[in-house]
Design an enzyme around this catalytic site. Structure first.
Site, mmCIF file in Angstrom:
data_model
loop_
_atom_site.group_PDB
_atom_site.id
_atom_site.type_symbol
_atom_site.label_atom_id
_atom_site.label_comp_id
_atom_site.label_asym_id
_atom_site.label_seq_id
_atom_site.Cartn_x
_atom_site.Cartn_y
_atom_site.Cartn_z
ATOM 1 N N PHE A 189 -15.593 3.352 6.642
ATOM 2 C CA PHE A 189 -14.211 3.709 6.295
ATOM 3 C C PHE A 189 -13.947 3.729 4.794
ATOM 4 O O PHE A 189 -12.824 3.996 4.367
ATOM 5 C CB PHE A 189 -13.222 2.763 6.999
ATOM 6 C CG PHE A 189 -13.427 1.292 6.690
ATOM 7 C CD1 PHE A 189 -12.939 0.726 5.520
ATOM 8 C CD2 PHE A 189 -14.088 0.468 7.589
ATOM 9 C CE1 PHE A 189 -13.116 -0.609 5.233
ATOM 10 C CE2 PHE A 189 -14.274 -0.891 7.314
ATOM 11 C CZ PHE A 189 -13.782 -1.423 6.128
ATOM 12 N N LYS A 244 0.823 -1.216 0.000
ATOM 13 C CA LYS A 244 0.000 0.000 0.000
ATOM 14 C C LYS A 244 0.862 1.273 0.000
ATOM 15 O O LYS A 244 2.072 1.217 0.218
ATOM 16 C CB LYS A 244 -0.934 -0.042 1.212
ATOM 17 C CG LYS A 244 -1.941 -1.209 1.142
ATOM 18 C CD LYS A 244 -2.957 -1.143 2.266
ATOM 19 C CE LYS A 244 -3.944 -2.304 2.157
ATOM 20 N NZ LYS A 244 -5.018 -2.200 3.188
ATOM 21 N N TYR A 279 -12.333 -2.134 -4.054
ATOM 22 C CA TYR A 279 -12.872 -2.249 -2.696
ATOM 23 C C TYR A 279 -14.399 -2.139 -2.672
ATOM 24 O O TYR A 279 -14.972 -1.804 -1.632
ATOM 25 C CB TYR A 279 -12.241 -1.195 -1.792
ATOM 26 C CG TYR A 279 -10.856 -1.565 -1.290
ATOM 27 C CD1 TYR A 279 -10.662 -2.704 -0.506
ATOM 28 C CD2 TYR A 279 -9.742 -0.782 -1.570
ATOM 29 C CE1 TYR A 279 -9.406 -3.055 -0.026
ATOM 30 C CE2 TYR A 279 -8.476 -1.120 -1.088
ATOM 31 C CZ TYR A 279 -8.321 -2.255 -0.316
ATOM 32 O OH TYR A 279 -7.079 -2.594 0.163
ATOM 33 N N ARG A 333 -2.062 -14.552 4.627
ATOM 34 C CA ARG A 333 -2.819 -13.900 5.707
ATOM 35 C C ARG A 333 -2.102 -14.055 7.044
ATOM 36 O O ARG A 333 -2.080 -13.128 7.861
ATOM 37 C CB ARG A 333 -4.257 -14.421 5.755
ATOM 38 C CG ARG A 333 -5.021 -13.993 4.491
ATOM 39 C CD ARG A 333 -6.479 -14.351 4.519
ATOM 40 N NE ARG A 333 -7.239 -13.546 5.450
ATOM 41 C CZ ARG A 333 -7.584 -12.263 5.251
ATOM 42 N NH1 ARG A 333 -7.232 -11.649 4.145
ATOM 43 N NH2 ARG A 333 -8.294 -11.618 6.146
ATOM 44 N N ARG A 385 2.331 -6.619 9.376
ATOM 45 C CA ARG A 385 1.604 -5.454 9.902
ATOM 46 C C ARG A 385 2.115 -5.040 11.279
ATOM 47 O O ARG A 385 2.190 -3.853 11.580
ATOM 48 C CB ARG A 385 0.102 -5.737 9.899
ATOM 49 C CG ARG A 385 -0.476 -5.632 8.477
ATOM 50 C CD ARG A 385 -1.854 -6.189 8.406
ATOM 51 N NE ARG A 385 -2.527 -5.920 7.139
ATOM 52 C CZ ARG A 385 -3.556 -6.628 6.701
ATOM 53 N NH1 ARG A 385 -4.026 -7.644 7.418
ATOM 54 N NH2 ARG A 385 -4.119 -6.336 5.548
ATOM 55 N N ASN A 408 -2.125 0.057 6.650
ATOM 56 C CA ASN A 408 -1.627 -1.199 7.232
ATOM 57 C C ASN A 408 -0.718 -1.961 6.264
ATOM 58 O O ASN A 408 -0.595 -3.180 6.349
ATOM 59 C CB ASN A 408 -2.792 -2.049 7.760
ATOM 60 C CG ASN A 408 -3.763 -2.485 6.677
ATOM 61 O OD1 ASN A 408 -3.632 -2.101 5.521
ATOM 62 N ND2 ASN A 408 -4.738 -3.297 7.045
ATOM 63 N N HIS A 450 -2.263 -5.552 1.543
ATOM 64 C CA HIS A 450 -3.559 -6.212 1.358
ATOM 65 C C HIS A 450 -3.294 -7.623 0.864
ATOM 66 O O HIS A 450 -2.359 -7.831 0.079
ATOM 67 C CB HIS A 450 -4.407 -5.477 0.301
ATOM 68 C CG HIS A 450 -5.579 -6.294 -0.168
ATOM 69 N ND1 HIS A 450 -6.767 -6.342 0.531
ATOM 70 C CD2 HIS A 450 -5.717 -7.150 -1.214
ATOM 71 C CE1 HIS A 450 -7.593 -7.178 -0.097
ATOM 72 N NE2 HIS A 450 -6.986 -7.682 -1.154
ATOM 73 N N GLU A 508 -9.413 -11.095 -7.800
ATOM 74 C CA GLU A 508 -8.513 -9.955 -7.562
ATOM 75 C C GLU A 508 -7.288 -10.019 -8.474
ATOM 76 O O GLU A 508 -6.796 -8.983 -8.926
ATOM 77 C CB GLU A 508 -8.095 -9.914 -6.089
ATOM 78 C CG GLU A 508 -9.251 -9.543 -5.166
ATOM 79 C CD GLU A 508 -8.855 -9.448 -3.701
ATOM 80 O OE1 GLU A 508 -9.738 -9.148 -2.874
ATOM 81 O OE2 GLU A 508 -7.663 -9.666 -3.374
ATOM 82 N N THR A 531 -5.649 -7.234 10.558
ATOM 83 C CA THR A 531 -5.873 -5.947 9.880
ATOM 84 C C THR A 531 -5.387 -4.779 10.736
ATOM 85 O O THR A 531 -4.740 -3.858 10.236
ATOM 86 C CB THR A 531 -7.384 -5.761 9.596
ATOM 87 O OG1 THR A 531 -7.839 -6.889 8.846
ATOM 88 C CG2 THR A 531 -7.652 -4.493 8.809
HETATM 89 P P1 CMP Z 1 -7.547 -4.572 3.494
HETATM 90 O O1 CMP Z 1 -7.119 -5.962 3.841
HETATM 91 O O2 CMP Z 1 -6.918 -3.977 2.295
HETATM 92 O O3 CMP Z 1 -9.154 -4.524 3.330
HETATM 93 C C1 CMP Z 1 -9.916 -3.374 3.611
HETATM 94 C C2 CMP Z 1 -9.100 -2.246 4.166
HETATM 95 O O4 CMP Z 1 -9.831 -1.215 4.780
HETATM 96 C C3 CMP Z 1 -8.198 -2.761 5.277
HETATM 97 O O5 CMP Z 1 -7.193 -3.608 4.746
HETATM 98 C C4 CMP Z 1 -7.737 -1.441 5.876
HETATM 99 O O6 CMP Z 1 -6.672 -0.865 5.131
HETATM 100 C C5 CMP Z 1 -8.960 -0.533 5.684
HETATM 101 N N1 CMP Z 1 -9.662 -0.225 6.919
HETATM 102 C C6 CMP Z 1 -9.749 0.995 7.459
HETATM 103 N N2 CMP Z 1 -10.475 0.971 8.574
HETATM 104 C C7 CMP Z 1 -10.879 -0.298 8.758
HETATM 105 C C8 CMP Z 1 -11.670 -0.956 9.753
HETATM 106 N N3 CMP Z 1 -12.199 -0.304 10.794
HETATM 107 N N4 CMP Z 1 -11.872 -2.299 9.629
HETATM 108 C C9 CMP Z 1 -11.339 -2.970 8.566
HETATM 109 N N5 CMP Z 1 -10.588 -2.387 7.599
HETATM 110 C C10 CMP Z 1 -10.363 -1.062 7.699
#
Ligand code: CMP
Length: 139
Positions: free
Chosen positions: A58, A10, A50, A86, A103, A113, A116, A127, A92
């Site tokens: 968010f 990211k 997304y 994962r 992370r 974070n 992805h 994807e 996350t």
């Molecule tokens: P990702 O795995 O890319 O999938 C969705 C993304 O939303 C997550 O990682 C974060 O970068 C972002 N995000 C921001 N806020 C939240 C939240 N409260 N819960 C989950 N994902 C979030």
């Protein structure tokens, strides 16, 4: 079984020059980078990628963040690659991620974070196809 999963480094990771350090973690865990490109997402591409999160509070901030700088999109290949990636990424929210994970080591916040990764084999297929032509994937 050998699987493929879609990974994104990211904007917080490209901004801090961490792409090599993160790729080293994948390779140490037996994940092979079989396709990779550095791209600038547009509001349309980030929003579409997304789309499953469209109703989440968010979503708008997430799209803004994902277009705030270049990303590196990748296909990782290996035994059990979806679940393995994962595990290697960690939770996350970096505050909840185990110490050895990407992370925990590198992420700035739940939004910024660093990485992805696809959450299922079926999503991985979709994807990967979103970003890569078959001819760009070279195992
Ligand atoms: P990702 O795995 O890319 O999938 C969705 C993304 O939303 C997550 O990682 C974060 O970068 C972002 N995000 C921001 N806020 C939240 C939240 N409260 N819960 C989950 N994902 C979030």
């Amino acid at each position: 079984a050998v699987e493929r999963t879609l990974s994104i480094l990211k904007p917080d990771a490209t901004r801090r020059n961490l792409t090599g350090k993160i790729n080293a973690v994948f390779e140490e865990h037996g994940l092979r980078i079989v396709a990779q490109k550095r791209i600038q997402l547009t509001p349309a591409t980030a929003g579409a990628f997304y789309a499953v999160h469209k109703e989440r509070p968010f979503y708008n901030d997430l799209v803004s963040f994902m277009i705030s700088g270049p990303v590196v999109v990748q296909v990782l290949e290996g035994e059990n690659a979806v679940a393995k990636n994962r595990d290697v990424m960690g939770a996350t929210d970096p505050k909840k991620a185990e110490a050895h994970t990407i992370r925990a080591k590198f992420a700035e916040s739940i939004e910024a974070n660093s990485v992805h990764g696809s959450d299922s084999l079926e999503n991985a297929k979709n994807e990967i196809a979103f970003f890569f032509a078959g001819t760009e994937i070279l195992p």
